[in-house]
Design an enzyme around this catalytic site. Sequence first.
Site, PDB file in Angstrom:
ATOM      1  N   GLY A 188       0.824  -1.204   0.000  1.00 14.81           N
ATOM      2  CA  GLY A 188       0.000   0.000   0.000  1.00 14.81           C
ATOM      3  C   GLY A 188       0.860   1.257   0.000  1.00 14.81           C
ATOM      4  O   GLY A 188       2.094   1.188   0.071  1.00 14.81           O
ATOM      5  N   ILE A 190       1.912   3.659   1.980  1.00 10.66           N
ATOM      6  CA  ILE A 190       2.951   4.050   2.942  1.00 10.66           C
ATOM      7  C   ILE A 190       3.778   2.872   3.422  1.00 10.66           C
ATOM      8  O   ILE A 190       4.596   3.013   4.327  1.00 10.66           O
ATOM      9  CB  ILE A 190       2.340   4.781   4.159  1.00 10.66           C
ATOM     10  N   LYS A 191       3.618   1.710   2.812  1.00  9.18           N
ATOM     11  CA  LYS A 191       4.346   0.545   3.288  1.00  9.18           C
ATOM     12  C   LYS A 191       5.819   0.593   2.843  1.00  9.18           C
ATOM     13  O   LYS A 191       6.187   1.394   1.975  1.00  9.18           O
ATOM     14  CB  LYS A 191       3.645  -0.735   2.794  1.00  9.18           C
ATOM     15  N   ASN A 192       6.650  -0.266   3.440  1.00 10.79           N
ATOM     16  CA  ASN A 192       8.095  -0.232   3.170  1.00 10.79           C
ATOM     17  C   ASN A 192       8.392  -0.233   1.674  1.00 10.79           C
ATOM     18  O   ASN A 192       9.295   0.453   1.200  1.00 10.79           O
ATOM     19  CB  ASN A 192       8.792  -1.427   3.826  1.00 10.79           C
ATOM     20  N   LEU A 193       7.632  -1.047   0.943  1.00  9.53           N
ATOM     21  CA  LEU A 193       7.714  -1.035  -0.521  1.00  9.53           C
ATOM     22  C   LEU A 193       6.308  -0.773  -1.033  1.00  9.53           C
ATOM     23  O   LEU A 193       5.372  -1.436  -0.604  1.00  9.53           O
ATOM     24  CB  LEU A 193       8.218  -2.382  -1.050  1.00  9.53           C
TER      25      LEU A 193
END
Length: 376
Positions: A188, A190-193
Amino acid sequence: MTSPSRLAVRRNASPYLYGGEAAAVAQVLKSGQYGHSDITEKFERKVAAYLNVPEIVAVESGTAALHLALLAAGIGNGDEVVVPSLTFAASVQAIVAAGARPRFAETDPDTLCVTGASVLEALTPDTRAVMPVLYGGRAVDLTDAAPVLAGHNITVVEDAAQAFGSWHGDRKIGAFGASGTLTCFSFGPIKNLTCGQGGAVIPRTPQEAETIRLLRMLGIRQSQADRIRSTTYSVDTFGLRYPMSALNAAIGLAQLARFDQIEAKRPHLWRTYRDALAGIDGVALVDVDVEHTVPFNCVVRVRGRDAVFADLQSRGVGVGVHYPPNHLQAAFAPWHRPLPVTEQTAEEIMSLPFHPAMTEQDVSAVVDALRKAVAR
Ligand SMILES: *Cc1c(COP(=O)(O)O)cnc(C)c1O
């Protein structure tokens, strides 16, 4: 006061773009292939290579990944799934979507993760799965509960939405293979990737991968390429429509190529916070096990949280609360049970601004503001 740096602390979280994403999306737009395509499959192969697993199944979101993993594990009507109350509502909605019942568990206030003991406490004769949430990106070690879980044929479906890139000891999260854990990631915003939107299931066997692919594409086995050249197609099983668009996969590919930057930046940012926060009275840092983790966030427990939160918000510091507990939500009232540790913890937690565009000066500014807010 309006330098980019100062603006960065107004956001609690933010996607981090390397620069190649827009061109990659433009290329897919021109190609005309917006659904699941060979770009999606290239993303699947690259993620599998990164994790060092045989295959992964890319889907539309982390929530979809959790839903499909539960279905593939045979979880459904009447089954109970142990899940921490202190998680994003998506974890719980995936359980409900599978037709199962959430059984809320306590979390350790120091890590905001379930423990072997809190999982065992929550088990009932109806428990068919456990969904540990890798809060902040840290691995959840259920070794001490594993014999009991295995003895009762209870599947572990990891919500690793926040944990892409993290490690469990010397194994990457997701690289558990046939060890019995099904892992789900989110890609999603704002996730790490990030893929913009997206998710993935890491299946345990080739058969399970095939099941998840069928479930992801309406139960249709033929590829899109085969279908358009044929007069028919066959619908073999129940299925949902959860494919990952090539537009999203193209963003993910651009991100993955530079992911080593994130693997360095996020732990550095977290350590910078840790050092700056040391010794502030009334503030405890939630530990992410930074040696093994690509941290997703930086969370503290604060005395008088609501006043501190309001003060920081009013000064333009983008603090947040992750998460209001699910066992107190109206939608999940049928499964409420008292969870005193979670209820106490939920009144103390506060997420500080945390995203890779932040500088060390941004961290100092946030921590200075926090120190003053706590003193007021
Ligand atoms: C982001 C997240 C999800 C859901 O992922 P989406 O891709 O937004 O559907 C689930 N669980 C946790 C803990 C998350 O942080």
